[in-house]
Design an enzyme around this catalytic site. Structure first.
Site, PDB file in Angstrom:
ATOM      1  N   CYS A  15      -0.485   4.176   2.033  1.00 40.86           N
ATOM      2  CA  CYS A  15      -0.365   4.051   3.501  1.00 40.86           C
ATOM      3  C   CYS A  15       1.079   4.271   3.950  1.00 40.86           C
ATOM      4  O   CYS A  15       1.323   4.923   4.958  1.00 40.86           O
ATOM      5  CB  CYS A  15      -0.762   2.652   3.986  1.00 40.86           C
ATOM      6  SG  CYS A  15      -2.203   1.953   3.212  1.00 40.86           S
ATOM      7  N   ASP A  16       2.039   3.692   3.233  1.00 41.45           N
ATOM      8  CA  ASP A  16       3.414   3.616   3.746  1.00 41.45           C
ATOM      9  C   ASP A  16       4.426   4.444   2.963  1.00 41.45           C
ATOM     10  O   ASP A  16       5.566   4.602   3.403  1.00 41.45           O
ATOM     11  CB  ASP A  16       3.896   2.149   3.737  1.00 41.45           C
ATOM     12  CG  ASP A  16       3.004   1.268   4.611  1.00 41.45           C
ATOM     13  OD1 ASP A  16       2.524   1.781   5.640  1.00 41.45           O
ATOM     14  OD2 ASP A  16       2.794   0.093   4.266  1.00 41.45           O
ATOM     15  N   CYS A  57       0.836  -1.203   0.000  1.00 40.75           N
ATOM     16  CA  CYS A  57       0.000   0.000   0.000  1.00 40.75           C
ATOM     17  C   CYS A  57       0.875   1.258   0.000  1.00 40.75           C
ATOM     18  O   CYS A  57       1.321   1.714   1.060  1.00 40.75           O
ATOM     19  CB  CYS A  57      -0.924  -0.016   1.221  1.00 40.75           C
ATOM     20  SG  CYS A  57      -1.961   1.441   1.328  1.00 40.75           S
TER      21      CYS A  57
END
Ligand code: NAP
Length: 303
Positions: free
Chosen positions: A136-137, A133
């Site tokens: 997200c990261d 992701c």
């Protein structure tokens, strides 16, 4: 949590959300079940440019709007992992890790899970540099070099997203040609900090505590090299998420749910919708389409 309802909707991605909206407008009771967050994979998508009504919207923002809309109908997401679905007489029992939901209709809209590279280091460094992701990261790797693996829409889209703030993106693909939209291919090719590593297969994710490189091999020359990256984002496709459906025998040879034009499987009153069904085009708009069709068919049968 044991509950009874008219329709159990498994999965709160665009298909499940749309089905919920249509069914609630018909005053039909639903339980909307998910094991993660409402919005499904939309949450893990950086930017969406092909959903009508928004020139550009981030995935988490669109998922938030989906959630807001079902809340307006008084629907909350019920959290649980579906373990099994049984049909007895004309009732389904959806058995979750947190109890059973009984209903006359089920819409199965669980989407897909990411395909793994299955190479050494992938599992070991998950959360320590390997991430599925980017949205997200990705921000952990500002100013660093990262690798994105894959040649489809997801890989190219997320490579472009990351290129906005990392030093360099190595886009590793096993062939020369991409299977992504031409617009994305053009953008990727003209982005100065994306380096294409084509005809290349991944061999291993390397590092000590954290990722420090991705080992790749050129499939034509056989040459191996270590890409100096702090993170690896594999986007190499999806596999259908069909846990719970095994007894009902509604899957094709690749594990996708077979449905007819009303989105119904060969099991009466069991519907499939969204990316989990066998189809040619997996998009947010086609998922919403499926959810609406299934919901309207159920509405007609409930009158
Ligand atoms: P995809 O279209 O199936 O592409 C997967 C890519 O990974 C392919 O390029 C494939 O290579 C490669 N690949 C597969 N297995 C591999 C392996 N073991 N090792 C290395 N590479 C491997 O998957 P996706 O990009 O996740 O997209 C899934 C669906 O969602 C598609 O229908 C896509 O169009 C849709 N989607 C749409 C958008 C959008 O419209 N903006 C955004 C994201 C996703 P080959 O090409 O050689 O097979």
């Amino acid at each position: 949590m044991d509950r009874k309802t008219d329709v159990t909707i498994v999965g709160s991605g665009p298909a499940g959300i749309t089905a919920t909206i249509y069914l609630k407008r018909a005053l039909i009771d639903v339980v909307l079940l998910d094991k993660y967050v409402p919005g499904g994979k939309v949450n893990f998508t950086a930017e969406i440019e092909n959903y009508p009504g928004f020139n550009k919207i981030s995935g988490p923002d669109l998922a938030g709007k989906f959630f807001e809309q079902i809340q307006n109908f008084g629907v909350e997401v019920t959290y649980g992992d579906v373990l099994d679905i049984e049909k007895k007489a004309d009732q389904f029992k959806v058995i979750t890790d947190d109890g059973t939901i009984t209903s006359k209709f089920v819409i199965f809209a669980t989407g897909t899970d990411e395909r793994k590279m299955n190479i050494p280091g992938e599992d070991e460094f998950k959360g320590k540099g390997v991430s599925y992701c980017a949205v997200c990261d990705g921000s952990f790797y500002k100013g660093e070099s990262v690798a994105v693996v894959g040649g489809g829409n997801s890989a190219l889209q997320e490579a472009l997203y990351l290129s906005g703030f990392v030093k360099k993106v190595f886009l590793v693909h096993r062939r020369q040609g991409f299977r992504a939209d031409e617009l994305l291919v053009k953008k990727v090719k003209s982005t100065s900090n994306i380096e294409l590593v084509l005809d290349s297969v991944t061999l291993a994710v390397e590092g000590k505590e954290l990722v420090s490189g991705l080992r790749v091999k050129n499939a034509i020359t056989g040459e191996e090299k270590l890409l100096p990256v702090k993170a690896v984002f594999p986007y190499i496709g999806q596999i259908p998420a069909t846990k719970g459906l095994s007894k009902l025998q509604v899957l094709d040879e690749h594990g996708y749910v077979i449905v007819d034009e009303n989105m119904e499987t060969k099991v009466d009153n069991l519907f499939g919708a969204g990316d989990v069904v066998k189809k040619n085009l997996r998009q947010i708009v086609t998922a919403t389409n499926d959810g609406a069709i299934a919901a309207i068919e159920i509405t007609h049968r409930s009158l």
